[in-house]
Design an enzyme around this catalytic site. Structure first.
Site, short mmCIF file in Angstrom:
data_model
loop_
_atom_site.label_atom_id
_atom_site.label_comp_id
_atom_site.label_asym_id
_atom_site.label_seq_id
_atom_site.Cartn_x
_atom_site.Cartn_y
_atom_site.Cartn_z
N LYS A 144 0.79 -0.77 0.10
CA LYS A 144 -0.35 -0.19 0.49
C LYS A 144 0.98 1.37 0.42
CE LYS A 144 -1.15 2.92 2.73
NZ LYS A 144 -1.55 4.19 2.13
N GLU B 142 10.34 1.71 9.81
CA GLU B 142 11.48 2.49 9.73
C GLU B 142 11.00 2.98 9.93
OE1 GLU B 142 14.46 1.65 9.15
OE2 GLU B 142 14.63 -0.17 9.02
N CYS C 150 14.68 10.36 4.79
CA CYS C 150 14.72 10.11 6.99
C CYS C 150 16.03 10.34 7.16
CB CYS C 150 14.33 9.00 6.94
SG CYS C 150 15.33 7.61 5.91
N GLU D 119 12.05 17.03 13.60
CA GLU D 119 12.91 16.69 11.86
C GLU D 119 11.24 17.39 11.08
OE1 GLU D 119 10.87 12.98 10.54
OE2 GLU D 119 12.81 12.47 9.40
#
Ligand code: NAD
Length: 485
Positions: free
Chosen positions: A183, A257, A291, A389
């Site tokens: 997905k 992750e 990331c 972040e």
């Protein structure tokens, strides 16, 4: 024997329609949703929004196909996966264009690299295998460990590297004998729908299924009792929801992750001039939507002033623009949600009066999600731009003087994805690396990955690893056999 047929004449229509793949069939959905080009705001296509029944059907198809797939030898599965890599290769140029169109990254650089790298990954992972291990072999007893597949894997991916991260899950999942339901992110479903379509020409039906939609479709996967594992890449906040749903439904295995706030530490005496292009790419590549982008750059006070000046000078020559234009270095922000988050962060930087030697103002009159390259000069340790972040082209550069303190600052975060240390004294840099709390720490290099190198986050950057033998093992159960001789 592998009986599938494949020819280089395989043709996929990249203009549309975009369909899901369930049990070997290409299917539409009762509803669709718009996918936008982030450089122009235009609608690229309408993607199917899977109904709950369709997600259930995809899982059922994967479940039915799994025993037959697992019964093949590693070599037979390898042949299928290698043929799939060839098929992806034959359609590579269209996939790259599609990636730039829906994701925004420059076609001539990042998008090409992502697709090349993904195909390379599929081909190489196909060559790996987990062999049985004999733990004990005495005159009257044998103990051996075999790795058995888990069953059906649900793969949920984000929008920053949709092709690479999807195929990073598909290849190890399949080679270990599992089947998959993927997905993709609702912001970038098209490339994944296409690589699912290509997979139907290669694999037995039901081995690879792709369902698109919003976040709900991800919830249906994590809740489903027939899914044995979720391989998830995305934000820490969503990762926590995935883990809790996985636990409550049927104690699914999870690999998570998640987010990062990676520090880079530049030590005294570093010949920093040669490093500026590398550090720029490490921080601003993919417009910072990465990331493992460098998100906090700590430069020793003895170098700070000159470093900042030279870094700003280098960065100011870079071009933000439409990824289809070969002059573009950095594309737009992929979606409006992320763009709005950046507007809020930029407003915070402005309202706090931090020094901004480059960028700092987002031109909201542009049709695309363009955000200028922005550098923040020595903001406070506790500022949002240092603590959060950003996932955009904005970088705080921070001056440091005390080694213990900078290591403490680097570790003062709930994240622990990756980090880097740069310095002329390799031994000292390695000692610093040992003290950083992160899943990967590079010394005098950055962003090296490998098929055999496990990658995963510490702390709230994740759980488990991808890649390497350890990453393959996460798609299996250890099964112990003991035989009396
Ligand atoms: P996100 O968490 O919003 O979404 C990721 C995926 O999860 C999407 O497909 C989304 O539809 C789905 N989803 C959302 N809610 C769900 C739920 N409750 N249950 C199941 N699935 C759900 O993340 P994003 O904004 O797409 O991606 C950006 C984030 O991903 C950043 O934090 C970034 O650091 C992280 N990321 C991590 C890595 C890594 O390897 N560690 C790599 C790339 C991106």
């Amino acid at each position: 024997m592998n009986t599938h047929t494949y020819t280089n004449q395989l043709k996929i229509d990249f203009d549309g329609p975009y369909l899901m793949t369930i049990g070997g069939r290409l299917v539409d959905a009762p509803n669709t949703f718009e996918v936008h080009n982030p450089a122009t705001g235009a609608v690229v296509a309408n993607a199917p929004e899977a109904s709950r029944e369709q997600v259930d059907e995809a899982i059922a198809a994967a479940k039915e196909a799994q025993p037959g797939w697992a019964a093949l030898s590693w070599e037979e599965r390898r042949d299928y996966i290698t043929a799939y890599a060839d098929a992806l290769d034959a359609n590579k140029e269209s996939i790259i264009t599609l990636l730039t169109t829906e994701q925004g990254k420059p076609r001539h650089s990042m998008a090409t690299t992502e697709v090349d790298y993904a195909i390379f990954w599929v081909r190489e992972v196909a060559k790996r295998a987990l062999h049985e291990e004999i733990i004990e072999d005495t005159p009257d007893h044998v103990v051996k460990i075999v790795r058995s597949p888990l069953g059906v894997v649900g793969a949920i991916t984000p929008w920053n590297f949709p092709i690479l991260l999807g195929l990073w899950k598909l290849a190890p999942c399949l080679i270990t004998g599992n089947t998959i339901v993927i997905k993709p992110s609702p912001f970038t479903p098209l490339g994944t729908l296409r690589f699912g379509e290509i997979a139907q020409k290669i694999f037995p039906k039901g081995v690879v299924n792709v369902v698109s939609g919003g976040n709900e479709q991800g919830v249906w996967l994590t809740d489903h009792p027939s899914v044995s594992k979720i391989s998830f890449t995305g934000s820490t906040a969503t990762g926590k929801k995935v883990m809790s749903a996985a636990a409550l439904s049927n104690l699914k295995r999870v690999t998570l992750e998640l987010g990062g706030n990676d520090p880079a530490i530049v030590m005294p005496g570093t010949d920093y001039k040669a490093l500026i292009p590398t550090l720029f790419d490490a921080a601003f590549g993919n417009s910072g939507q990465w990331c493992i982008a460098v998100k906090r750059l700590y430069v020793h006070e003895s170098l700070y002033k000159d470093f900042l000046k030279d870094f700003v000078e280098y960065a100011s020559a870079k071009v933000v623009g439409n990824g289809m234009d070969p002059r573009t270095d950095l594309g737009p922000i992929q979606n409006r949600m992320q763009y709005n988050k950046l507007l809020n962060l930029f407003a915070d930087v402005k309202s706090k009066g931090y020094k901004v030697p480059l960028g700092g103002t987002i031109d909201e009159s542009l049709p695309g999600n363009f955000v200028p390259i922005t550098i923040v000069d020595n903001p406070p340790r506790e500022s949002r731009i240092v603590r959060e972040e950003p996932f955009g082209p904005i970088l705080p550069i921070i001056s440091w003087s005390d080694l213990d303190e900078v290591i403490q600052d680097a570790n003062n975060t709930e994240f622990g994805l990756a980090a880097s240390v740069w310095g002329p004294d390799r031994d000292e840099a390695i000692r610093v690396a040992h003290r950083i709390e992160a899943g990967t720490v590079w010394v005098n290099e950055i962003h090296i990955h490998g098929i055999d190198i496990p990658f995963g986050g510490h702390k709230q950057s994740g759980m488990g690893v991808e890649n390497g033998r350890e990453g393959l093992e996460e798609f299996t159960n250890a099964k112990t056999y003991m035989f009396r001789k």
